[in-house]
Write an enzyme that holds these catalytic residues in place. Structure first.
Site, PDB file in Angstrom:
ATOM      1  NE  ARG A   1       1.865  -5.074  11.395  1.00 30.58           N
ATOM      2  CZ  ARG A   1       3.012  -5.130  10.699  1.00 30.58           C
ATOM      3  NH1 ARG A   1       4.077  -5.692  11.232  1.00 30.58           N
ATOM      4  NH2 ARG A   1       3.074  -4.617   9.501  1.00 30.58           N
TER       5      ARG A   1
ATOM      6  NE  ARG B   1       6.133  -0.970  10.744  1.00 29.04           N
ATOM      7  CZ  ARG B   1       5.054  -0.970   9.970  1.00 29.04           C
ATOM      8  NH1 ARG B   1       5.090  -0.402   8.781  1.00 29.04           N
ATOM      9  NH2 ARG B   1       3.946  -1.539  10.380  1.00 29.04           N
TER      10      ARG B   1
ATOM     11  NE  ARG C   1       7.361  -3.382   6.464  1.00 29.26           N
ATOM     12  CZ  ARG C   1       6.050  -3.138   6.478  1.00 29.26           C
ATOM     13  NH1 ARG C   1       5.462  -2.598   5.437  1.00 29.26           N
ATOM     14  NH2 ARG C   1       5.332  -3.441   7.529  1.00 29.26           N
TER      15      ARG C   1
ATOM     16  NE  ARG D   1      -4.651  -1.645  10.082  1.00 35.09           N
ATOM     17  CZ  ARG D   1      -3.602  -1.095   9.460  1.00 35.09           C
ATOM     18  NH1 ARG D   1      -3.647   0.144   9.028  1.00 35.09           N
ATOM     19  NH2 ARG D   1      -2.515  -1.806   9.268  1.00 35.09           N
TER      20      ARG D   1
ATOM     21  CE  LYS E   1      -2.326  -1.105   3.806  1.00 35.17           C
ATOM     22  NZ  LYS E   1      -1.809  -2.421   4.225  1.00 35.17           N
TER      23      LYS E   1
HETATM   24  P1  ADP Z   1       0.789  -2.428   8.060  1.00 35.70           P
HETATM   25  O1  ADP Z   1      -0.218  -2.146   6.985  1.00 35.70           O
HETATM   26  O2  ADP Z   1       2.109  -2.891   7.509  1.00 35.70           O
HETATM   27  O3  ADP Z   1       0.292  -3.321   9.152  1.00 35.70           O
HETATM   28  P2  ADP Z   1       0.538   0.306   9.066  1.00 35.70           P
HETATM   29  O4  ADP Z   1       1.673   1.228   8.985  1.00 35.70           O
HETATM   30  O5  ADP Z   1      -0.622   0.561   8.159  1.00 35.70           O
HETATM   31  O6  ADP Z   1       1.188  -1.118   8.810  1.00 35.70           O
HETATM   32  O7  ADP Z   1      -0.028   0.222  10.568  1.00 35.70           O
HETATM   33  C1  ADP Z   1       0.814  -0.017  11.649  1.00 35.70           C
HETATM   34  C2  ADP Z   1       0.018  -0.095  12.950  1.00 35.70           C
HETATM   35  O8  ADP Z   1      -0.626   1.167  13.197  1.00 35.70           O
HETATM   36  C3  ADP Z   1      -1.117  -1.121  12.994  1.00 35.70           C
HETATM   37  O9  ADP Z   1      -0.651  -2.411  13.327  1.00 35.70           O
HETATM   38  C4  ADP Z   1      -1.994  -0.518  14.106  1.00 35.70           C
HETATM   39  O10 ADP Z   1      -1.450  -0.734  15.388  1.00 35.70           O
HETATM   40  C5  ADP Z   1      -1.903   0.980  13.834  1.00 35.70           C
HETATM   41  N1  ADP Z   1      -2.957   1.455  12.906  1.00 35.70           N
HETATM   42  C6  ADP Z   1      -2.738   1.987  11.664  1.00 35.70           C
HETATM   43  N2  ADP Z   1      -3.894   2.325  11.086  1.00 35.70           N
HETATM   44  C7  ADP Z   1      -4.881   1.990  11.959  1.00 35.70           C
HETATM   45  C8  ADP Z   1      -6.299   2.070  11.938  1.00 35.70           C
HETATM   46  N3  ADP Z   1      -6.952   2.561  10.869  1.00 35.70           N
HETATM   47  N4  ADP Z   1      -6.994   1.640  13.017  1.00 35.70           N
HETATM   48  C9  ADP Z   1      -6.358   1.155  14.094  1.00 35.70           C
HETATM   49  N5  ADP Z   1      -5.027   1.031  14.186  1.00 35.70           N
HETATM   50  C10 ADP Z   1      -4.278   1.442  13.135  1.00 35.70           C
END
Ligand code: ADP
Length: 189
Positions: A145, A134, A128, A89, A14
């Site tokens: 996740r 991370r 990654r 999400r 993404k």
């Molecule tokens: P990835 O898509 O690789 O899991 P992101 O950078 O999108 O990583 O998200 C990292 C973390 O940030 C998630 O695991 C969660 O803890 C938090 N997060 C991000 N976006 C949301 C969301 N829309 N609702 C709740 N938590 C979120």
């Protein structure tokens, strides 16, 4: 206005595709994950609130996430549109986003679902982590996740599918090919 949701599991690409899309379509990219990480690295009070949640690979509560997202949209009144990456999400987030946009006379034009299987996700994120550092990219947190994705986030798809807004794009292959396919989907929105 062109408002797009880029949807897919962790490691679907993404972020990579968003960077290319904002250049082509001149949209504002909002990644809730990036925003949370920025708050954490700046040690803001929001950052302190969510730090442990992110480290554990869990979803941040909806109210916190929605407030942060809306604030970010409001900061960009001149935007031609937005790419929402990692948001919504949960179905509650999707409903809140629809209500928020409707209040501004706007809407989500379409949802691009990047389709990538679990084996590929695990391989990509293991790679990654070598560079990202991370904490939530380690194998155990990644499983959390993926679990959050398949128990909560996946339900966002039928929500948008009922509105006829979802287009699926194969997320495995050359970055350029995937990009071309996403653009075709967007141009048809
Ligand atoms: P990835 O898509 O690789 O899991 P992101 O950078 O999108 O990583 O998200 C990292 C973390 O940030 C998630 O695991 C969660 O803890 C938090 N997060 C991000 N976006 C949301 C969301 N829309 N609702 C709740 N938590 C979120």
């Amino acid at each position: 206005m062109l408002n797009i949701v880029l949807f897919g599991p962790p490691g679907a690409g993404k972020g990579t595709q968003s960077a290319k899309l904002i250049e082509k379509y001149q949209l504002v990219h909002i990644s809730t994950g990036d925003l949370f990480r920025m708050h954490i690295s700046n040690d803001t009070s929001l950052g302190q609130q969510v730090k442990q949640i992110l480290a554990n690979g869990l979803l941040v509560p909806d109210s916190i996430t929605i407030d942060m997202l809306e604030e970010e949209v409001q900061k960009n009144p001149e935007a031609k549109g937005f790419i929402f990456d990692g948001f919504p999400r949960t179905v509650a987030q999707a409903e809140a986003l629809d209500a928020f946009l409707e209040g501004k006379g706007q809407k989500i034009n379409g949802v691009v679902q990047l389709d990538v299987d679990q084996e590929e996700i695990k391989t990509r994120i293991a790679e990654r982590q070598k560079v990202s550092g991370r904490a939530d990219d380690d194998a155990e947190k990644l499983l959390k996740r993926i679990d959050e994705y398949f128990s909560k986030t996946i339900h966002v798809l039928p929500y948008y599918a009922e509105q006829g807004k979802v287009v699926q794009v194969n997320g495995i292959g050359e970055i350029e090919t995937i990009f071309t396919n996403i653009c075709s989907a967007i141009d048809a929105f």
